[in-house]
Design a protein around this motif. Sequence first.
Motif, PDB file in Angstrom:
ATOM      1  N   CYS A 254      41.009  45.983  53.120  1.00 18.09           N
ATOM      2  CA  CYS A 254      41.967  45.218  53.934  1.00 18.09           C
ATOM      3  C   CYS A 254      42.533  44.003  53.202  1.00 18.09           C
ATOM      4  N   CYS A 255      41.910  43.596  52.110  1.00 17.45           N
ATOM      5  CA  CYS A 255      42.378  42.447  51.326  1.00 17.45           C
ATOM      6  C   CYS A 255      42.952  42.917  49.992  1.00 17.45           C
ATOM      7  N   ASN A 256      43.896  42.167  49.481  1.00 18.17           N
ATOM      8  CA  ASN A 256      44.441  42.490  48.161  1.00 18.17           C
ATOM      9  C   ASN A 256      43.445  42.183  47.058  1.00 18.17           C
ATOM     10  N   ALA A 257      42.575  41.196  47.298  1.00 20.50           N
ATOM     11  CA  ALA A 257      41.538  40.850  46.327  1.00 20.50           C
ATOM     12  C   ALA A 257      40.435  40.064  47.033  1.00 20.50           C
ATOM     13  N   VAL A 258      39.226  40.148  46.484  1.00 20.59           N
ATOM     14  CA  VAL A 258      38.074  39.430  47.019  1.00 20.59           C
ATOM     15  C   VAL A 258      37.353  38.758  45.852  1.00 20.59           C
ATOM     16  N   TYR A 259      37.028  37.470  46.012  1.00 19.48           N
ATOM     17  CA  TYR A 259      36.333  36.734  44.965  1.00 19.48           C
ATOM     18  C   TYR A 259      35.224  35.880  45.576  1.00 19.48           C
ATOM     19  N   SER A 260      34.258  35.521  44.729  1.00 18.78           N
ATOM     20  CA  SER A 260      33.245  34.541  45.136  1.00 18.78           C
ATOM     21  C   SER A 260      32.883  33.702  43.920  1.00 18.78           C
ATOM     22  N   THR A 261      32.182  32.604  44.168  1.00 18.83           N
ATOM     23  CA  THR A 261      31.658  31.831  43.046  1.00 18.83           C
ATOM     24  C   THR A 261      30.380  32.495  42.541  1.00 18.83           C
ATOM     25  N   ASN A 262      29.829  31.952  41.480  1.00 14.21           N
ATOM     26  CA  ASN A 262      28.635  32.555  40.880  1.00 14.21           C
ATOM     27  C   ASN A 262      27.335  31.941  41.383  1.00 14.21           C
ATOM     28  N   THR A 263      27.352  31.390  42.615  1.00 16.52           N
ATOM     29  CA  THR A 263      26.086  30.952  43.203  1.00 16.52           C
ATOM     30  C   THR A 263      25.189  32.149  43.482  1.00 16.52           C
ATOM     31  N   ILE A 264      25.816  33.258  43.868  1.00 10.72           N
ATOM     32  CA  ILE A 264      25.118  34.543  44.011  1.00 10.72           C
ATOM     33  C   ILE A 264      25.856  35.514  43.100  1.00 10.72           C
ATOM     34  N   GLU A 265      25.181  36.034  42.113  1.00 18.54           N
ATOM     35  CA  GLU A 265      25.841  36.863  41.116  1.00 18.54           C
ATOM     36  C   GLU A 265      26.066  38.273  41.642  1.00 18.54           C
ATOM     37  N   ASN A 266      27.341  38.720  41.605  1.00 18.03           N
ATOM     38  CA  ASN A 266      27.720  40.041  42.089  1.00 18.03           C
ATOM     39  C   ASN A 266      28.968  40.506  41.346  1.00 18.03           C
ATOM     40  N   ASP A 267      29.571  41.596  41.807  1.00 17.55           N
ATOM     41  CA  ASP A 267      30.718  42.176  41.102  1.00 17.55           C
ATOM     42  C   ASP A 267      31.955  41.281  41.089  1.00 17.55           C
ATOM     43  N   VAL A 268      32.050  40.353  42.046  1.00 19.16           N
ATOM     44  CA  VAL A 268      33.272  39.537  42.151  1.00 19.16           C
ATOM     45  C   VAL A 268      32.999  38.037  41.960  1.00 19.16           C
ATOM     46  N   SER A 269      31.819  37.698  41.461  1.00 22.98           N
ATOM     47  CA  SER A 269      31.453  36.274  41.308  1.00 22.98           C
ATOM     48  C   SER A 269      31.995  35.721  39.990  1.00 22.98           C
ATOM     49  N   VAL A 270      33.313  35.559  39.938  1.00 20.68           N
ATOM     50  CA  VAL A 270      33.987  35.183  38.690  1.00 20.68           C
ATOM     51  C   VAL A 270      34.356  33.704  38.624  1.00 20.68           C
ATOM     52  N   ILE A 271      34.058  32.945  39.678  1.00 21.68           N
ATOM     53  CA  ILE A 271      34.400  31.527  39.708  1.00 21.68           C
ATOM     54  C   ILE A 271      33.131  30.709  39.478  1.00 21.68           C
ATOM     55  N   SER A 272      33.081  29.984  38.393  1.00 21.90           N
ATOM     56  CA  SER A 272      31.869  29.230  38.067  1.00 21.90           C
ATOM     57  C   SER A 272      31.889  27.840  38.704  1.00 21.90           C
ATOM     58  N   VAL A 273      30.776  27.490  39.332  1.00 19.89           N
ATOM     59  CA  VAL A 273      30.629  26.144  39.906  1.00 19.89           C
ATOM     60  C   VAL A 273      29.858  25.224  38.961  1.00 19.89           C
ATOM     61  N   ALA A 274      29.618  25.677  37.736  1.00 21.31           N
ATOM     62  CA  ALA A 274      28.883  24.866  36.758  1.00 21.31           C
ATOM     63  C   ALA A 274      29.521  23.493  36.519  1.00 21.31           C
ATOM     64  N   PRO A 275      30.870  23.394  36.431  1.00 20.45           N
ATOM     65  CA  PRO A 275      31.453  22.059  36.220  1.00 20.45           C
ATOM     66  C   PRO A 275      31.115  21.069  37.328  1.00 20.45           C
ATOM     67  N   GLN A 276      31.073  21.538  38.574  1.00 22.14           N
ATOM     68  CA  GLN A 276      30.758  20.646  39.695  1.00 22.14           C
ATOM     69  C   GLN A 276      29.280  20.251  39.687  1.00 22.14           C
ATOM     70  N   ILE A 277      28.404  21.205  39.340  1.00 23.86           N
ATOM     71  CA  ILE A 277      26.971  20.902  39.262  1.00 23.86           C
ATOM     72  C   ILE A 277      26.711  19.916  38.130  1.00 23.86           C
ATOM     73  N   ALA A 278      27.392  20.110  36.999  1.00 26.90           N
ATOM     74  CA  ALA A 278      27.216  19.213  35.851  1.00 26.90           C
ATOM     75  C   ALA A 278      27.589  17.779  36.224  1.00 26.90           C
ATOM     76  N   LYS A 279      28.658  17.611  37.004  1.00 28.02           N
ATOM     77  CA  LYS A 279      29.057  16.267  37.450  1.00 28.02           C
ATOM     78  C   LYS A 279      27.951  15.631  38.289  1.00 28.02           C
TER      79      LYS A 279
END
Length: 300
Positions: A254-279
Amino acid sequence: MIVIGGSSSKALAQDLAKELGVRYIQPNIARFPDGECYVRIEEEDIDDEAIIVQNSHPDSNLVELLLLQDAAVGLGARKITSVVPYFGYARQDERFKKGEALSAKVMVNLMEMTSKRLVTVDVHKPIVLDWFHGAAHDVHAAPSIGDFFKGHGIDLVLAPDEGAMQRAAEVGKVIGAEVDHLEKTRLSGELVRMAPKNVDAKDKNALIVDDIISTGGTIEAAANQLKIMGARSVTAVCTHGLFAKGALDRLRKCCNAVYSTNTIENDVSVISVAPQIAKAVRKQKKTNRLTDKISLRSGK
């Protein structure tokens, strides 16, 4: 400072080590035939501050996190910072019924046995961190999500409900897009309509932003409705992609695309929150240095 990655968060831990410019250590994690967890950090000693990156969900990951903390302490780590990207049991932050366990507080108490600092990402209710007696910080994934979607042609950022507007607003500000929230209207006993509260979605590229996608029912209903209303495209993104019961496959239909951050690693976890954690880690470290200086000057 060193970064140690648990089995649930290897990619994120490696990203964090790069952001901080420090050494990354991959521990030896194994399971005995009876299911118990074996942990060994293969170092002679750790005469440094250790950052352990590991989820506390499901239960097996929680046990691994606690064992990693103890292993680092056993090697002489001076301080332990626990980075818990997805904090399990955070939704049970009060005793809703008599006789219930206060699960969120139990998790915090376990983590602070050896950890002096705690960093979470979009925890369900940040107030649970008040139970942690050391330094605690909840990181927002919205800046990373916004950076990822810059230049993707997003016209409209939508929160699944009014209570999640702040997250959508943060993403929309980075992208430079309109922001609204979805509103449910019950048309009959069984029929519910979901639509933006104030903005027309027709001919727009819509981005639905949520903190957790579990079964995906709300996102699925919203995406279908937005398509009926004439949205050009619908993309779903979340911080924590649990995707239970085949949710990812259903959302892809039903969606053109689905993404998540890499807090939980899966097939669509392509957005890293490492920069925010590093801050957050740098901020905590700076605060501790100032506290130490004040203590030295006062003779404490």
